[in-house]
Design an enzyme around this catalytic site. Structure first.
Site, PDB file in Angstrom:
ATOM      1  N   CYS A  30       0.834  -1.210   0.000  1.00  0.00           N
ATOM      2  CA  CYS A  30       0.000   0.000   0.000  1.00  0.00           C
ATOM      3  C   CYS A  30       0.871   1.264   0.000  1.00  0.00           C
ATOM      4  CB  CYS A  30      -0.912  -0.051   1.231  1.00  0.00           C
ATOM      5  SG  CYS A  30      -1.762   1.476   1.604  1.00  0.00           S
ATOM      6  N   CYS A  33       0.015   3.806   2.672  1.00  0.00           N
ATOM      7  CA  CYS A  33       0.465   3.305   3.980  1.00  0.00           C
ATOM      8  C   CYS A  33       1.942   3.642   4.199  1.00  0.00           C
ATOM      9  CB  CYS A  33       0.274   1.785   4.077  1.00  0.00           C
ATOM     10  SG  CYS A  33      -1.445   1.256   3.949  1.00  0.00           S
TER      11      CYS A  33
END
Length: 105
Positions: A30, A33
């Site tokens: 991600c 993230c």
């Protein structure tokens, strides 16, 4: 305290024992993230000894992600005495998280 990388088996006891916790649900793949990670690390240092800061890898701990209804990552869940009271979804500035922590310390 630093950042605690949670496994499902230890999550409930650790979070219940902490008066205030902030848990980042994330994954290796991600991009957002990865952008949020330095913010979480900085907050962990800033609130060391006051707030339990943890991370849950949604790929490794899908049951926890499901339990908290995490549909998008990153999702940061705030817990007080083991109970969720707020959450932030997506990349946000540090103040978005510290504001929640400061008003609940």
């Amino acid at each position: 305290m630093g950042i605690k990388h949670f496994k499902t088996a230890e999550f409930d006891a650790a979070v219940a024992a902490a008066p205030l916790a902030m848990v980042d649900f994330w994954a290796d793949w991600c991009g957002p993230c990865k952008m949020l990670s330095p913010v979480i690390e900085s907050l962990a240092d800033q609130y060391k000894g006051k707030v339990l800061v943890g991370k849950v890898n949604v790929d490794e701990e899908p049951d926890l992600a499901r339990r908290f209804g995490v549909m998008s990552i990153p999702t940061v869940v705030f817990l007080k005495n083991g109970q969720e009271f707020d959450r932030k979804v997506g990349v946000m500035p540090p103040q978005a998280f510290s504001g929640v922590l400061d008003t609940n310390l």
